[in-house]
Design an enzyme around this catalytic site. Structure first.
Site, PDB file in Angstrom:
ATOM      1  N   SER B 134       0.822  -1.196   0.000  1.00 15.39           N
ATOM      2  CA  SER B 134       0.000   0.000   0.000  1.00 15.39           C
ATOM      3  C   SER B 134       0.868   1.263   0.000  1.00 15.39           C
ATOM      4  CB  SER B 134      -0.938  -0.070   1.207  1.00 15.39           C
ATOM      5  OG  SER B 134      -1.995   0.843   1.089  1.00 15.39           O
ATOM      6  N   ASP B 289      -8.587  -5.517  -5.507  1.00 12.79           N
ATOM      7  CA  ASP B 289      -8.295  -4.284  -4.767  1.00 12.79           C
ATOM      8  C   ASP B 289      -9.116  -3.156  -5.373  1.00 12.79           C
ATOM      9  OD1 ASP B 289      -7.113  -1.965  -3.614  1.00 12.79           O
ATOM     10  OD2 ASP B 289      -5.209  -3.028  -3.366  1.00 12.79           O
ATOM     11  N   HIS B 318      -7.969  -5.048  -1.026  1.00 10.07           N
ATOM     12  CA  HIS B 318      -6.696  -4.425  -0.672  1.00 10.07           C
ATOM     13  C   HIS B 318      -5.972  -5.235   0.404  1.00 10.07           C
ATOM     14  CE1 HIS B 318      -3.766  -1.271  -0.450  1.00 10.07           C
ATOM     15  NE2 HIS B 318      -3.958  -1.103   0.835  1.00 10.07           N
TER      16      HIS B 318
END
Lengths: 344, 344
Positions: B134, B289, B318
């Protein structure tokens, strides 16, 4: 962009309506508008319910000369959802059931009220079609389950027969944004909670259109000059355009609890309810819809006799069904024509 | 579930750091933890930065005996991002740069600070790998662009080299939810704005995991007994677990403005910056995601020499990169091993 507020509608007095919740909605009112003329044998009526926060005039993009919903051929009834601010809603109901005390309304309740209008007021016994976008699609499914024998055809687009858990999570997040504003005052505000409504609109912005829509700056086609221009001009404007926080929360409740299985007699069994749909139907999800993904419609189609899932090949996300993108509108309109021609 | 707060880290004093914004972060501090031992020729170091709100202990799921990041073989440095509450942050910086006056920090700034730790403190001139989830992936890309000659390999997972417009819309919605709470007081709160943090967590809930994750009730595998149990227990708990509203907003700013093109010398040209990456790299987006979709990584891969986009085949959205799903962890770990074996 926000549409101009209009008062070109009729009010049908439903009388006292006992809702599924057990609360009586007294002197309930259904605001509606019709397009075209009911023919002599009352066989050309179409019901086209509204969507989350939508008003009848925001359905008109799918109605017109040469389109499937041609007022020269069909009598199109657009009933405003209870809670949308025109039909009975938190904002227009007298105390003590006003504001946050407005009762919970289900899609079943919505369709019961619309059925009363259609049968008692217009004397219509059969509908050529019911169709709708988003929460309008949920009402379309509900019509199919509540009144299978009345139904010529069904075209739910960008919506579902049962609100998925992920969709419920999204719905709750919109509600949480509104309620985070202290000015909301548990619904007893004197002025609209601006910060909360604008926060909710920002939450909605990411969900309403797809990743690719933003990547390709498709908002330019709606007349906006930058992303921020779109976020404020379209989205914040959308949530301030004569909307009301309690109305928005009431409609969120309806949406969150959507499930044709909660029709009386089915005891929560969605699959059993779907199996009773007998009308020709095209389920039309958007390929990039983030809260009504095509997979959910594929799932439902297993239980609907003869259903076709026809995916709108759009990057406009949920708003593929919103009438702002000509290609998507043409795609939906083709489905309308097919079903109406088949029913004719 | 919230992890226990820990104090098992070192502080490196960076001195006065002039940020890209022009503000000097005085007596800046980088909190970090290392795993394993630096070998004699200083060739076995890996940098593994943290993610949005994450702390070093929340990276440990990818470190362990028999894994790619095996402390018996590698010296793994986990630097906490500026803004995460352990390194210099709104919550721990003295006035006048405290709270909402904490300066804007870019990913470039983050990597400059980490580079100082790596080179000045540890005397490391080459890294076997940089990797991260991320916002950690964004730092991984930044390392690749800022210091191409230092780099053995790169493994950014569930993240991007430039924050997409849709992702920015999502980020703004999280910020708007926090700020909608009047208790936020423009950042000058005395107690955390509970309503805003909880609303933000609800917004996040729909984005963090995929539609299918919720449909299949995968949260049961995390030990939750119902959807509401998960929404409060996991998500609200997540945002209350020693997090701080100003810290969260600072990190959102960093994330929103992510773009390797803003590295000095590239004048905003993302593609030119990506073309300078020379290390072996596997870009690893998650299939489902919702804010870092695989398409964005495919786009970036056109400009990265020899890049492979390897999609994590997961419905955990995610959080395929979050370490809670064993299959996904094994998938990522295989990539780590491949790259480290290739670099060895």
């Amino acid at each position: 962009m926000p549409h101009q507020y209009r008062d070109d509608y009729e009010i049908y007095n439903l009388g006292d309506v006992v809702l599924q919740s057990g609360i009586t909605l007294r002197e309930a009112k259904l605001a509606y508008k019709t397009y075209g003329t009911l023919n002599a044998d009352r066989s050309n009526a179409v019901v086209y319910p509204t969507w989350y926060s939508g008003r009848h005039w925001e359905n008109e993009w799918l109605i017109g000369a040469g389109m499937g919903l041609d007022p020269a051929k069909y009598f199109i009834i657009v009933p405003n959802m209870l809670g949308n601010g025109l039909s009975s809603s938190p904002s227009n109901t007298p105390p003590p059931f006003n504001g946050p005390r407005f009762p919970d309304v289900t899609f079943y309740d919505q369709v019961e009220c619309q059925h009363q209008l259609v049968t008692e007021h217009f004397g219509i016994e059969r509908l050529a079609m019911v169709l709708g976008w988003s929460m309008g699609a949920a009402q379309t499914y509900q019509w199919g389950v509540s009144y299978p024998d009345m139904m010529g055809a069904l075209l739910p687009f960008c919506g579902s027969s049962v609100t998925s858990p992920h969709n419920q999570v999204f719905i709750d997040s919109v509600a949480a944004a509104i309620k985070a504003d202290t000015a909301w005052q548990s619904g007893w505000y004197e002025a609209q909670p601006q910060i909360g409504l604008r926060a909710a609109s920002r939450v909605y912005a990411g969900w309403g259109f797809s990743q690719a829509f933003y990547w390709h700056q498709e908002w330019r086609r709606l007349g906006f000059s930058s992303l921020d221009d779109f976020l404020v001009g379209f989205w914040e404007g959308f949530f301030l355009d004569d909307r009301d926080a309690n109305n928005l929360l009431t409609m969120l409740w309806t949406w969150k609890h959507g499930n044709v299985g909660n029709t009386p007699g089915f005891d929560g069994d969605t699959q059993a309810a779907l199996r009773t749909i007998s009308a020709p139907i095209i389920q039309m999800p958007g390929r990039t819809d983030l809260y009504f993904p095509p997979e959910d419609e594929q799932w439902a189609s297993q239980f609907i006799h003869g259903s076709e899932v026809r995916v709108i090949p759009s990057i406009w996300g949920h708003f593929a069904g919103g009438g702002s993108n000509d290609e998507d509108t043409a795609f939906i309109d083709r489905g309308v024509k097919e079903l109406l021609d088949g029913a004719a």
